[in-house]
Design an enzyme around this catalytic site. Structure first.
Site, PDB file in Angstrom:
ATOM      1  N   ASN A 197       1.101  -1.132   0.165  1.00 57.99           N
ATOM      2  CA  ASN A 197       0.127   0.025   0.434  1.00 57.99           C
ATOM      3  C   ASN A 197       0.655   1.345  -0.210  1.00 57.99           C
ATOM      4  O   ASN A 197       0.644   2.124   0.433  1.00 57.99           O
ATOM      5  CB  ASN A 197      -0.938  -0.245   0.331  1.00 57.99           C
ATOM      6  CG  ASN A 197      -0.514   0.157   2.122  1.00 57.99           C
ATOM      7  OD1 ASN A 197       1.052  -0.073   2.741  1.00 57.99           O
ATOM      8  ND2 ASN A 197      -0.925  -0.680   3.241  1.00 57.99           N
TER       9      ASN A 197
ATOM     10  N   GLN B 224      -5.326   3.486  18.355  1.00 59.72           N
ATOM     11  CA  GLN B 224      -6.737   3.375  17.452  1.00 59.72           C
ATOM     12  C   GLN B 224      -7.704   2.098  17.925  1.00 59.72           C
ATOM     13  O   GLN B 224      -7.073   1.327  18.308  1.00 59.72           O
ATOM     14  CB  GLN B 224      -5.544   3.285  16.058  1.00 59.72           C
ATOM     15  CG  GLN B 224      -5.093   4.775  15.596  1.00 59.72           C
ATOM     16  CD  GLN B 224      -4.509   3.964  14.387  1.00 59.72           C
ATOM     17  OE1 GLN B 224      -4.568   5.305  13.697  1.00 59.72           O
ATOM     18  NE2 GLN B 224      -4.481   2.981  13.086  1.00 59.72           N
TER      19      GLN B 224
ATOM     20  N   HIS C 254      -7.577   5.728  10.375  1.00 60.26           N
ATOM     21  CA  HIS C 254      -6.800   5.027   9.631  1.00 60.26           C
ATOM     22  C   HIS C 254      -6.700   4.767   7.917  1.00 60.26           C
ATOM     23  O   HIS C 254      -7.870   3.719   7.916  1.00 60.26           O
ATOM     24  CB  HIS C 254      -5.798   4.411  10.114  1.00 60.26           C
ATOM     25  CG  HIS C 254      -4.463   3.885  10.476  1.00 60.26           C
ATOM     26  ND1 HIS C 254      -3.886   3.561  10.783  1.00 60.26           N
ATOM     27  CD2 HIS C 254      -3.990   3.655   9.152  1.00 60.26           C
ATOM     28  CE1 HIS C 254      -2.272   3.278  10.434  1.00 60.26           C
ATOM     29  NE2 HIS C 254      -2.385   3.080   8.990  1.00 60.26           N
TER      30      HIS C 254
HETATM   31  P1  NDP Z   1      10.628   1.752   4.203  1.00 58.97           P
HETATM   32  O1  NDP Z   1      10.768   0.504   4.594  1.00 58.97           O
HETATM   33  O2  NDP Z   1       9.987   1.634   2.674  1.00 58.97           O
HETATM   34  O3  NDP Z   1      10.903   3.327   4.320  1.00 58.97           O
HETATM   35  C1  NDP Z   1      11.257   3.301   5.869  1.00 58.97           C
HETATM   36  C2  NDP Z   1      11.861   4.843   5.682  1.00 58.97           C
HETATM   37  O4  NDP Z   1      12.697   5.323   7.022  1.00 58.97           O
HETATM   38  C3  NDP Z   1      13.646   3.898   5.126  1.00 58.97           C
HETATM   39  O5  NDP Z   1      14.340   4.698   4.130  1.00 58.97           O
HETATM   40  C4  NDP Z   1      14.474   4.197   6.108  1.00 58.97           C
HETATM   41  O6  NDP Z   1      15.793   4.410   6.447  1.00 58.97           O
HETATM   42  C5  NDP Z   1      14.095   5.334   6.881  1.00 58.97           C
HETATM   43  N1  NDP Z   1      13.796   5.511   8.157  1.00 58.97           N
HETATM   44  C6  NDP Z   1      13.765   4.607   8.937  1.00 58.97           C
HETATM   45  N2  NDP Z   1      14.314   5.406  10.402  1.00 58.97           N
HETATM   46  C7  NDP Z   1      14.760   6.701   9.833  1.00 58.97           C
HETATM   47  C8  NDP Z   1      14.584   7.940  10.345  1.00 58.97           C
HETATM   48  N3  NDP Z   1      15.307   8.180  11.928  1.00 58.97           N
HETATM   49  N4  NDP Z   1      15.135   8.528  10.409  1.00 58.97           N
HETATM   50  C9  NDP Z   1      15.209   9.197   8.690  1.00 58.97           C
HETATM   51  N5  NDP Z   1      14.824   8.138   7.996  1.00 58.97           N
HETATM   52  C10 NDP Z   1      14.388   7.016   8.895  1.00 58.97           C
HETATM   53  O7  NDP Z   1       8.490   1.845   3.971  1.00 58.97           O
HETATM   54  P2  NDP Z   1       7.380   2.982   3.599  1.00 58.97           P
HETATM   55  O8  NDP Z   1       7.752   3.977   3.043  1.00 58.97           O
HETATM   56  O9  NDP Z   1       6.533   1.505   3.032  1.00 58.97           O
HETATM   57  O10 NDP Z   1       6.683   3.023   4.963  1.00 58.97           O
HETATM   58  C11 NDP Z   1       6.951   3.480   6.164  1.00 58.97           C
HETATM   59  C12 NDP Z   1       6.065   3.605   7.132  1.00 58.97           C
HETATM   60  O11 NDP Z   1       4.542   4.266   6.654  1.00 58.97           O
HETATM   61  C13 NDP Z   1       5.864   2.742   7.306  1.00 58.97           C
HETATM   62  O12 NDP Z   1       6.755   1.921   8.677  1.00 58.97           O
HETATM   63  C14 NDP Z   1       4.493   2.891   8.236  1.00 58.97           C
HETATM   64  O13 NDP Z   1       4.317   3.514   9.865  1.00 58.97           O
HETATM   65  C15 NDP Z   1       3.425   3.717   8.166  1.00 58.97           C
HETATM   66  N6  NDP Z   1       2.499   3.037   6.611  1.00 58.97           N
HETATM   67  C16 NDP Z   1       1.434   3.905   7.490  1.00 58.97           C
HETATM   68  C17 NDP Z   1       1.016   3.047   5.832  1.00 58.97           C
HETATM   69  C18 NDP Z   1      -0.910   3.975   6.563  1.00 58.97           C
HETATM   70  O14 NDP Z   1      -2.011   3.755   6.091  1.00 58.97           O
HETATM   71  N7  NDP Z   1      -1.038   4.821   6.953  1.00 58.97           N
HETATM   72  C19 NDP Z   1       0.478   2.910   5.176  1.00 58.97           C
HETATM   73  C20 NDP Z   1       1.770   1.786   4.731  1.00 58.97           C
HETATM   74  C21 NDP Z   1       2.764   1.653   6.025  1.00 58.97           C
HETATM   75  P3  NDP Z   1      16.949   3.202   5.842  1.00 58.97           P
HETATM   76  O15 NDP Z   1      16.313   1.529   5.170  1.00 58.97           O
HETATM   77  O16 NDP Z   1      17.824   3.768   4.803  1.00 58.97           O
HETATM   78  O17 NDP Z   1      17.905   3.183   7.291  1.00 58.97           O
END
Ligand code: NDP
Length: 336
Positions: free
Chosen positions: A98, A265, A284
């Site tokens: 998603n 939630q 959500h």
């Molecule tokens: P990804 O794992 O693809 O991306 C998360 C990114 O966050 C990675 O690039 C990671 O860095 C980075 N990151 C982690 N910690 C830090 C930090 N301290 N500072 C800066 N960057 C950081 O996940 P998605 O993009 O798919 O999803 C992100 C989040 O969105 C999910 O974990 C979830 O909580 C939320 N989400 C919400 C949804 C909703 O319905 N509202 C649905 C789907 C997701 P790196 O990997 O480079 O270390």
């Protein structure tokens, strides 16, 4: 025989729809990068971030058979990952299912806040024609500085979608994006959140909730933002300090706040984010469009089938396995 516990949200108030707004759902064969889109006696818990079953250390202790926690969606912070590593639990989520759904929601919310869409729509519902009131908080997005905290699947998709709006794009992430992407989107990289936000008119949060990000958006960081910044958080509520957001909207530090993630939630009826000024919150839902549901249902089934057959769960779905962060979890999360 394995016992599988599915934790669902309530049925629609008027029962399940007998027909839908559209006849079909677009088929996605693969995600960018080539990943295919196939798909306290319980052995397996399947739950969703939208109405999460908080799988705490205490609950794990009461579920000695529990071996697998599947998140039907993305974001497994409702599972205590630290405790999961200690209990030998496997945690898996349907990575990418998603991400684009959320990115679209983020773009919608940015435009909604900056253009003052929701209050203007309310004027129509109320039978009015108060043009001056509607536009008194309405700006163009064009020319604004927009920054994402994290440029993973969702963050990068947001950057791609915003580039045609002629905005100036900023990002921070633990790993820097390839130079070719930075050049293509004309991105400015900042080494951390603190050095990113003072440059931005709009900030979108796209990092997972884990010890490094919990409480990040508090009074201190908000004070460094430009007056009138718009903040969009579809990642996780606990990345923000609930009351600091309320205060920043009332003081004018923030011109708007939108997102779809709350804590807890479902959010209680008296949650301050329901009544704070200039917000554009939804329940959500961003990652639970019918399109997304189709994909994460298929992914959940695939994870379950792999586990039941004793074959490996795809690495990109794994968050915790074998007593440690694994797969996607090892890349994006941290434990205490
Ligand atoms: P990804 O794992 O693809 O991306 C998360 C990114 O966050 C990675 O690039 C990671 O860095 C980075 N990151 C982690 N910690 C830090 C930090 N301290 N500072 C800066 N960057 C950081 O996940 P998605 O993009 O798919 O999803 C992100 C989040 O969105 C999910 O974990 C979830 O909580 C939320 N989400 C919400 C949804 C909703 O319905 N509202 C649905 C789907 C997701 P790196 O990997 O480079 O270390």
């Amino acid at each position: 025989m394995a016992k599988v516990l599915c934790v669902l949200y309530d049925d629609p108030k008027d029962g399940y729809p007998t027909s839908y707004a559209r006849d079909d759902i677009p088929t996605i064969e693969s995600y960018p990068g080539g990943q295919t889109a196939r798909l306290p006696d319980a052995d397996v818990v399947i739950s969703q971030p939208f109405w999460p079953a908080y799988i705490t250390a205490e609950r794990m202790a009461k579920a000695p058979n529990l071996k697998l926690a599947i998140t039907a969606g993305i974001g497994s912070d409702h599972v205590d990952l630290d405790a999961a590593t200690k209990h030998g639990l496997t945690v898996a989520e349907v990575t990418y299912s998603n991400s684009i759904s959320v990115a679209e929601h983020v773009v919608m919310m940015i435009l909604g806040l900056v253009r003052n869409y929701l209050p203007s729509h309310q004027v129509v519902l109320d039978g009015g024609w108060d043009v001056a009131d509607c536009v008194s908080r309405s700006y163009d997005l064009e020319g604004m500085h927009v920054g994402t905290l994290a440029a993973g699947r969702i963050g990068l998709a947001v950057l791609h979608r915003l580039a045609p709006f002629d905005v100036k794009l900023h990002y921070t992430d633990r790993h820097r994006l390839p130079e070719s992407i930075e050049r293509e989107l004309n991105l400015t990289f900042h080494p951390d959140t603190a050095s990113t936000v003072p440059h931005c008119d709009v900030v979108t949060v796209n990092a997972p909730l884990h010890p490094e990000t919990e409480g990040l958006l508090g009074d201190e960081l908000l004070a460094t933002m430009k007056r009138g910044t718009y903040l969009i958080n579809t990642a996780r509520a606990k990345i923000a300090d609930r009351d600091a957001i309320d205060r920043a909207l009332r003081s004018g530090r923030l011109a708007g706040y939108a997102g779809d993630v709350w804590y807890p939630q479902p959010a209680p009826a008296d949650h301050p984010w329901r009544t704070m000024p200039h917000h554009g919150m939804t329940p959500h839902i961003s990652g639970s469009s019918l399109s997304a549901q189709t994909r994460y249902a298929a992914g959940t089934r695939e994870i379950l089938e792999s586990w039941l057959a004793g074959t490996p769960i795809r690495d990109e779905y794994l968050i915790v396995d074998g007593g440690r962060l694994a797969g996607a979890g090892a890349h994006s999360y941290s434990t205490r």
